[in-house]
Structure formats: C-alpha cells, structure tokens
Design an enzyme around this catalytic site. Sequence first.
Site, mmCIF file in Angstrom:
data_model
loop_
_atom_site.group_PDB
_atom_site.id
_atom_site.type_symbol
_atom_site.label_atom_id
_atom_site.label_comp_id
_atom_site.label_asym_id
_atom_site.label_seq_id
_atom_site.Cartn_x
_atom_site.Cartn_y
_atom_site.Cartn_z
ATOM 1 C CB THR A 92 -3.446 4.364 2.110
ATOM 2 O OG1 THR A 92 -3.191 2.777 2.464
ATOM 3 C CG2 THR A 92 -3.968 4.407 1.298
ATOM 4 C CB SER A 112 -1.022 -0.308 1.293
ATOM 5 O OG SER A 112 -1.810 -1.038 1.038
HETATM 6 MG MG MG Z 1 -4.245 1.402 3.746
HETATM 7 ZN ZN ZN Z 2 -2.482 -4.783 2.360
#
Ligand code: MG
Ligand code: ZN
Length: 359
Positions: free
Chosen positions: A132, A79
């Site tokens: 993220t 991510s």
């Molecule tokens: Mg994430």
């Molecule tokens: Zn993951």
Amino acid sequence: MKNCLLILFTSFVISCNGKTPPEPIPKKPKNIIFLIGDGMGLAQIYSGMVTKGDALNIERFKCIGFHKTYSFNNIITDSAAGATAFSTGEKTYNGAIAVGPDSIPIETILETAEKKGLSTGLVATSSITHATPACFIAHVKSRALDEDIASDFLKTDIDVFIGGGSSFFEKRTDGKNLLNDLKAKGYEVDTTKNEIISSKAKKLVGLYAATQPDSATGVRGDILHKATQKCIDILSENQQGFFMMAEGSQIDWGGHANKQTYIIQEMLDFDKAIGKALDFAEKDGNTLVIVTADHETGGFAITGGSIKDKKVEGKFISTYHTGVMIPVFAYGPGAENFTGIYQNTDIYKKMMEELGLKK
Ligand code: MG
Ligand code: ZN
C-alpha cells in the site's frame, strides 16, 4: 425540470457540507489527507462501531460514496493493484507497484505533488515498503521486492515517512545502508516510537520495526494516530499545501487470519488516526480528508451479537480478499465530488483535480 435539478443539486451540497456554501465557485482544498484501511469493508467498520458502543470518528463524515475495486486482470484485487489505482489512476495486475499492465512505471500523485512544490508523507502500520505505501513512491514489477522498493524512497523528495521495515534499508543483500544515504539527504532517521513522536525534524524517516510492526495491542501501541499527527504537523508548515497517505495496514491481516478481535482492534486504532485528520481539517478549512479501503478481506459478516453488550459475532467465508464495492468517506472542500459509485481509479483523478495537479 430545471428547478428540480437545482433543488436536487442544492440539497446535495447542503447534505454534504452541513451548510450552504458561502460562494458560488466551489472551493478547492490546499491539502489532502488520504487514509486507507487495508481490507476494511462495511462489516469491519460496523463491528468497530458496535464494539465501541459510541460514535466512531468515521461517523463524522457526511459525503459517502462507493468504489469498484477490481484490478486489471482480476475481479479480486490485491493491495498492490488497489493502491496503484489510487496512486496513479490506472488499473494494473495484482502484485504491481505503481507500474502498468506492461510493467512500465506510472508517475504517482505523491510524486506529482512533490514536483509541484507540495510537501508529502506516508505513514503505515506495516513496513513502509509494503504494497500500500510502496505504490505511492516506488515502481517495481512485484510487491515482493522490498529492497528495490526501499531504494526508490531515495529517488524522491518525500518529506516524512513512518512505518516498519528498517531492515530493508540497512540489512540488504547489496550491502548498502540506505539509512546513511537518507541522513546524507537531510533526513532525521529515528528508529524508536518515542524518538519519532517527539521529533522536531523538518524531514523525518521513522522506521519503528525491523520488518512488520506488531499489532495495535502490542509494542506498536498507539503509534498510528501519533505518527499521523506528526506527519500533519510537519507537512502543514508548507504554505503551498501537502499530500499524505496514512494506512491502517493490519485490518487486512485480521481478515486473512479470520480473527475478528484483531480486525476490531485495528479498526478502532485506525479510527483514531481518522480523528486526528478530521480535527486538523476542521480547524484548517483547506484540507480534504478521504477515507477508504483497497478491498474487503475475509468475507467477514456479522451474524450475531448484541448492541447492548457491545458484542459482535462474526463469520468468515475466505482467508483472502473479496470483490465487493468499498465505501469512500470525504470531508472538506471538494468532498461532495466523492459521492456516488465510481472506479477505484477515479479516486486518483478526483484527488488530482481537487489539488489542481497535472502530471
Ligand atoms: Mg496494505
Ligand atoms: Zn490482504
């Protein structure tokens, strides 16, 4: 040949927007709402559709493309590398938070937008320091450095951020309390769901869990779509425009755990946030909404079930991410530029171009 191309182009525009554009020059959006469903591949989306048995908000999009997810050094991205591709336009190594393969920081779209006078925001159902959201605002060598990531939030003028992870701001190994520093910078700092949702602040920090929030069926409940709406409400006050990213963080965690019920609940929760973004964009007319994922998780496949009974039977081939292409859904001015097949890094380039931003 010319006519053929013209017809193709015209029908392409019509198919994306549902009507012929009124002016010959394509309109540019003032705002972008970027929504990431972490670990959300086609099976995750479709299992949500089958289970709901009624159209999901994600089915409201007409412009759909695919992106290639691989990272700088791995066909399977994580991510961090995935979100760095979206936030900076550069492929980097797995684990990197908005730094290049050489570990040198790269300015993110959120930072550029903020510098150019747009309002900015981040919303997540993980800690706000998780890979993220972190990739839009922090620059560190490793995603594991939550406290360093938290410190980087103080280096920008982001207007709103809502997620878990208050402990990385206030219970730190360096003894600092960054929540006090944030208050000194003019933010309202709220630590409960109700405070966040009912806040009237112009600059809002909402940290509703000490570390990672629980699932959509737990105490966290419906905060994702309400926080997304709150973020839109605050940021849309700025006539110059805004950029925000909201993440359904835990679709990925359902994939890692090989739990299809977890995936479906998180998918349906994320879809409600998509609905809020689309409702705003439809009314506003100047907002581009992009929905995608960083990668698929679990190698989740639908191997049985029943449409009539709204049931899915699934199987997993992995407890990690897989390397398949990921769909991109776009709505609003510029949406037609998101059709086709392209790199994850092109999403950054397209968003920058649509907002008229340059580093
Ligand atoms: Mg994430
Ligand atoms: Zn993951």
